[in-house]
Design a protein around this motif. Structure first.
Motif, PDB file in Angstrom:
ATOM      1  N   VAL A   1     -65.852 106.124  95.925  1.00 42.42           N
ATOM      2  CA  VAL A   1     -65.070 105.088  96.604  1.00 42.42           C
ATOM      3  C   VAL A   1     -63.583 105.379  96.392  1.00 42.42           C
ATOM      4  CG1 VAL A   1     -64.577 102.626  96.783  1.00 42.42           C
ATOM      5  CG2 VAL A   1     -66.897 103.393  96.216  1.00 42.42           C
ATOM      6  N   PRO A   2     -62.828 105.648  97.454  1.00 43.79           N
ATOM      7  CA  PRO A   2     -61.400 105.947  97.303  1.00 43.79           C
ATOM      8  C   PRO A   2     -60.600 104.714  96.898  1.00 43.79           C
ATOM      9  CG  PRO A   2     -61.970 105.782  99.620  1.00 43.79           C
ATOM     10  CD  PRO A   2     -63.266 105.700  98.858  1.00 43.79           C
ATOM     11  N   GLU A   3     -59.523 104.924  96.148  1.00 37.50           N
ATOM     12  CA  GLU A   3     -58.632 103.843  95.748  1.00 37.50           C
ATOM     13  C   GLU A   3     -57.642 103.565  96.884  1.00 37.50           C
ATOM     14  OE1 GLU A   3     -57.580 100.932  92.957  1.00 37.50           O
ATOM     15  OE2 GLU A   3     -59.231 102.383  92.953  1.00 37.50           O
ATOM     16  N   PRO A   4     -57.463 102.291  97.289  1.00 31.63           N
ATOM     17  CA  PRO A   4     -56.528 101.992  98.380  1.00 31.63           C
ATOM     18  C   PRO A   4     -55.086 102.277  97.976  1.00 31.63           C
ATOM     19  CG  PRO A   4     -57.295  99.967  97.351  1.00 31.63           C
ATOM     20  CD  PRO A   4     -58.116 101.076  96.768  1.00 31.63           C
ATOM     21  N   THR A   5     -54.296 102.759  98.917  1.00 29.05           N
ATOM     22  CA  THR A   5     -52.887 103.033  98.652  1.00 29.05           C
ATOM     23  C   THR A   5     -52.076 101.750  98.818  1.00 29.05           C
ATOM     24  OG1 THR A   5     -52.351 103.529 100.960  1.00 29.05           O
ATOM     25  CG2 THR A   5     -53.216 105.346  99.606  1.00 29.05           C
ATOM     26  N   PRO A   6     -50.849 101.710  98.232  1.00 33.10           N
ATOM     27  CA  PRO A   6     -49.995 100.524  98.427  1.00 33.10           C
ATOM     28  C   PRO A   6     -49.731 100.227  99.900  1.00 33.10           C
ATOM     29  CG  PRO A   6     -49.163 101.857  96.623  1.00 33.10           C
ATOM     30  CD  PRO A   6     -50.280 102.646  97.254  1.00 33.10           C
ATOM     31  N   ALA A   7     -49.546 101.269 100.719  1.00 38.56           N
ATOM     32  CA  ALA A   7     -49.291 101.050 102.142  1.00 38.56           C
ATOM     33  C   ALA A   7     -50.499 100.424 102.832  1.00 38.56           C
ATOM     34  CB  ALA A   7     -48.921 102.371 102.819  1.00 38.56           C
ATOM     35  N   GLU A   8     -51.688 100.875 102.472  1.00 47.00           N
ATOM     36  CA  GLU A   8     -52.909 100.303 103.047  1.00 47.00           C
ATOM     37  C   GLU A   8     -53.053  98.840 102.652  1.00 47.00           C
ATOM     38  OE1 GLU A   8     -55.780 104.280 103.219  1.00 47.00           O
ATOM     39  OE2 GLU A   8     -55.696 103.055 101.386  1.00 47.00           O
ATOM     40  N   CYS A   9     -52.725  98.542 101.408  1.00 48.11           N
ATOM     41  CA  CYS A   9     -52.804  97.157 100.947  1.00 48.11           C
ATOM     42  C   CYS A   9     -51.846  96.261 101.729  1.00 48.11           C
ATOM     43  CB  CYS A   9     -52.485  97.077  99.456  1.00 48.11           C
ATOM     44  SG  CYS A   9     -53.748  97.817  98.392  1.00 48.11           S
ATOM     45  N   ARG A  10     -50.629  96.743 101.950  1.00 46.24           N
ATOM     46  CA  ARG A  10     -49.639  95.948 102.670  1.00 46.24           C
ATOM     47  C   ARG A  10     -50.078  95.709 104.116  1.00 46.24           C
ATOM     48  NH1 ARG A  10     -44.952  92.777 101.571  1.00 46.24           N
ATOM     49  NH2 ARG A  10     -44.939  91.709 103.570  1.00 46.24           N
ATOM     50  N   ARG A  11     -50.604  96.738 104.775  1.00 46.23           N
ATOM     51  CA  ARG A  11     -51.059  96.582 106.160  1.00 46.23           C
ATOM     52  C   ARG A  11     -52.187  95.568 106.238  1.00 46.23           C
ATOM     53  NH1 ARG A  11     -50.270 102.256 106.365  1.00 46.23           N
ATOM     54  NH2 ARG A  11     -52.507 102.638 106.038  1.00 46.23           N
TER      55      ARG A  11
ATOM     56  N   TYR B   1     -52.799  93.074 104.169  1.00 45.42           N
ATOM     57  CA  TYR B   1     -52.231  91.735 103.926  1.00 45.42           C
ATOM     58  C   TYR B   1     -51.576  91.190 105.192  1.00 45.42           C
ATOM     59  CZ  TYR B   1     -48.826  88.256 102.335  1.00 45.42           C
ATOM     60  OH  TYR B   1     -48.070  87.126 102.195  1.00 45.42           O
ATOM     61  N   ASP B   2     -50.748  92.005 105.840  1.00 40.66           N
ATOM     62  CA  ASP B   2     -50.042  91.548 107.035  1.00 40.66           C
ATOM     63  C   ASP B   2     -50.999  91.180 108.160  1.00 40.66           C
ATOM     64  OD1 ASP B   2     -47.594  91.898 105.816  1.00 40.66           O
ATOM     65  OD2 ASP B   2     -47.263  93.907 106.641  1.00 40.66           O
ATOM     66  N   ALA B   3     -52.148  91.855 108.212  1.00 44.23           N
ATOM     67  CA  ALA B   3     -53.118  91.597 109.286  1.00 44.23           C
ATOM     68  C   ALA B   3     -54.063  90.447 108.967  1.00 44.23           C
ATOM     69  CB  ALA B   3     -53.928  92.860 109.573  1.00 44.23           C
ATOM     70  N   HIS B   4     -54.064  89.956 107.719  1.00 42.00           N
ATOM     71  CA  HIS B   4     -55.013  88.912 107.313  1.00 42.00           C
ATOM     72  C   HIS B   4     -54.315  87.812 106.516  1.00 42.00           C
ATOM     73  CE1 HIS B   4     -57.441  92.567 107.975  1.00 42.00           C
ATOM     74  NE2 HIS B   4     -58.361  91.740 108.403  1.00 42.00           N
ATOM     75  N   LEU B   5     -53.177  87.367 106.991  1.00 45.89           N
ATOM     76  CA  LEU B   5     -52.395  86.363 106.270  1.00 45.89           C
ATOM     77  C   LEU B   5     -53.174  85.089 105.940  1.00 45.89           C
ATOM     78  CD1 LEU B   5     -48.941  86.685 108.088  1.00 45.89           C
ATOM     79  CD2 LEU B   5     -49.553  87.495 105.796  1.00 45.89           C
ATOM     80  N   PRO B   6     -54.033  84.575 106.840  1.00 40.92           N
ATOM     81  CA  PRO B   6     -54.739  83.332 106.502  1.00 40.92           C
ATOM     82  C   PRO B   6     -55.620  83.433 105.257  1.00 40.92           C
ATOM     83  CG  PRO B   6     -54.864  83.759 108.855  1.00 40.92           C
ATOM     84  CD  PRO B   6     -54.299  84.990 108.231  1.00 40.92           C
ATOM     85  N   ARG B   7     -56.007  84.642 104.858  1.00 40.42           N
ATOM     86  CA  ARG B   7     -56.850  84.805 103.677  1.00 40.42           C
ATOM     87  C   ARG B   7     -56.087  84.527 102.385  1.00 40.42           C
ATOM     88  NH1 ARG B   7     -61.472  88.010 104.405  1.00 40.42           N
ATOM     89  NH2 ARG B   7     -61.346  88.701 102.240  1.00 40.42           N
ATOM     90  N   TYR B   8     -54.768  84.604 102.461  1.00 35.27           N
ATOM     91  CA  TYR B   8     -53.966  84.550 101.237  1.00 35.27           C
ATOM     92  C   TYR B   8     -53.072  83.322 101.249  1.00 35.27           C
ATOM     93  CZ  TYR B   8     -55.815  89.206 101.396  1.00 35.27           C
ATOM     94  OH  TYR B   8     -56.685  90.269 101.496  1.00 35.27           O
ATOM     95  N   ARG B   9     -53.706  82.197 101.073  1.00 33.21           N
ATOM     96  CA  ARG B   9     -53.008  80.922 101.069  1.00 33.21           C
ATOM     97  C   ARG B   9     -53.352  80.180  99.786  1.00 33.21           C
ATOM     98  NH1 ARG B   9     -50.882  79.940 106.072  1.00 33.21           N
ATOM     99  NH2 ARG B   9     -50.427  77.801 105.452  1.00 33.21           N
TER     100      ARG B   9
ATOM    101  N   GLN C   1     -48.773  79.752 102.328  1.00 31.10           N
ATOM    102  CA  GLN C   1     -48.878  81.204 102.315  1.00 31.10           C
ATOM    103  C   GLN C   1     -48.378  81.788 100.998  1.00 31.10           C
ATOM    104  OE1 GLN C   1     -50.187  82.993 105.034  1.00 31.10           O
ATOM    105  NE2 GLN C   1     -50.286  84.599 103.482  1.00 31.10           N
ATOM    106  N   LEU C   2     -49.179  82.704 100.411  1.00 28.69           N
ATOM    107  CA  LEU C   2     -48.783  83.407  99.194  1.00 28.69           C
ATOM    108  C   LEU C   2     -48.086  84.714  99.552  1.00 28.69           C
ATOM    109  CD1 LEU C   2     -52.053  82.929  97.126  1.00 28.69           C
ATOM    110  CD2 LEU C   2     -49.852  81.861  96.651  1.00 28.69           C
ATOM    111  N   PRO C   3     -47.022  85.090  98.827  1.00 26.70           N
ATOM    112  CA  PRO C   3     -46.358  86.373  99.107  1.00 26.70           C
ATOM    113  C   PRO C   3     -47.240  87.546  98.695  1.00 26.70           C
ATOM    114  CG  PRO C   3     -45.438  85.378  97.139  1.00 26.70           C
ATOM    115  CD  PRO C   3     -46.367  84.349  97.741  1.00 26.70           C
ATOM    116  N   PHE C   4     -46.993  88.695  99.307  1.00 29.82           N
ATOM    117  CA  PHE C   4     -47.787  89.885  99.034  1.00 29.82           C
ATOM    118  C   PHE C   4     -47.813  90.229  97.556  1.00 29.82           C
ATOM    119  CE2 PHE C   4     -47.849  94.576  98.529  1.00 29.82           C
ATOM    120  CZ  PHE C   4     -49.165  94.788  98.886  1.00 29.82           C
ATOM    121  N   GLU C   5     -46.669  90.131  96.889  1.00 30.41           N
ATOM    122  CA  GLU C   5     -46.584  90.510  95.484  1.00 30.41           C
ATOM    123  C   GLU C   5     -47.531  89.685  94.615  1.00 30.41           C
ATOM    124  OE1 GLU C   5     -44.107  89.885  97.481  1.00 30.41           O
ATOM    125  OE2 GLU C   5     -43.299  91.913  97.720  1.00 30.41           O
ATOM    126  N   ALA C   6     -47.793  88.445  95.010  1.00 37.03           N
ATOM    127  CA  ALA C   6     -48.642  87.564  94.210  1.00 37.03           C
ATOM    128  C   ALA C   6     -50.124  87.885  94.367  1.00 37.03           C
ATOM    129  CB  ALA C   6     -48.390  86.104  94.586  1.00 37.03           C
TER     130      ALA C   6
END
Length: 240
Positions: free
Chosen positions: A62-72, A74-82, A190-195
């Motif tokens: 199982v590959p480890e996700p990159t920071p860029a993949e994580c950010r993308r 998050y941006d595409a699934h904002l309702p999940r992070y509230r 909404q929670l910020p990405f860093e959180a």
């Protein structure tokens, strides 16, 4: 739907599983674990589960996700992070356990769902008389639920939508078939990405694991003799 299937000449009773595909996948993995001498002949269910987990850890990368993949993600699934997002819900559980006649349980759940879609006021009564969950004694009340409080399949049904009332389809989880009613939704903030960075990474890791497991099973299925079942990308989750 057939109640028995054959995997490399070994008969498998699919009636003990939510689907024939899951039964076949489990048998494929059990046979592979035996072939690699991770599992002794005649081992019990607990030893089989442990051997399959060991097998998957060894053979499925199982590959480890990159920071860029994580950010993308998050941006595409904002309702999940509230923060503070809540759902007030009820359910009726039609439980599936080893030996349970799954088609009969599903049919009963479907009949009850059809009735409740037409007469939602009967939900509490049906929960008290039919639910296999302790919440049935309270009319199926689950109270306030946050993301992460339930198994993923149930969470998806609760939060990935805006509908109120009795949901139109059965929710299938490892416990059985659920009829779900959503009474109230509280959107939260909404929670910020860093959180949520670590949470996003974990979710991407889990998604990558599911894809890798699906591919692994397809390879095993392509090398096996299967009768009474077809395996494809829909054969997940892989381990009960």
């Amino acid at each position: 739907m057939p109640e028995s299937i054959t995997v490399n000449g070994i008969a498998v009773d699919a009636a003990d599983w939510p689907s024939p595909q899951l039964a076949a996948v489990h048998e494929l993995l059990r046979q592979r674990a035996q072939a690699l001498q991770l599992l002794a002949e005649g081992a019990d269910a607990q030893a089989t589960t442990e051997a399959i987990e060991q097998l998957l850890a060894r053979e499925v990368g199982v590959p480890e996700p990159t920071p860029a993949e994580c950010r993308r993600w998050y941006d595409a699934h904002l309702p999940r992070y509230r923060n503070g997002e809540l759902v007030h819900a009820r359910h009726i559980l039609f439980q599936v356990t080893p030996g349970t006649p799954v088609p009969a349980v599903r049919a009963q759940a479907e009949r009850t769902l059809k009735e409740l879609m037409a007469q939602p006021e009967l939900f509490e009564q049906r929960a008290r008389s039919q639910s296999n969950c302790p919440s049935g004694a309270q009319g199926g009340q689950l109270g306030q639920l946050q993301r992460g409080a339930t198994v993923p399949e149930f969470e998806q049904a609760l939060f990935n939508g805006v509908q109120l009332g009795v949901l139109p389809g059965l929710v299938n989880t490892r416990y059985g078939f659920h009829i779900v009613a959503v009474d109230q939704r509280v959107p939260g903030e909404q929670l910020p990405f860093e959180a949520v960075r670590e949470r996003v990474a974990a979710e991407l890791r889990n998604a990558a694991e599911r894809r890798a497991l699906g591919q692994y099973v397809r390879v095993l299925a392509g090398q096996a003799e299967l009768d009474g079942v077809a395996l494809d990308a829909a054969a997940s989750p892989l381990v009960q």
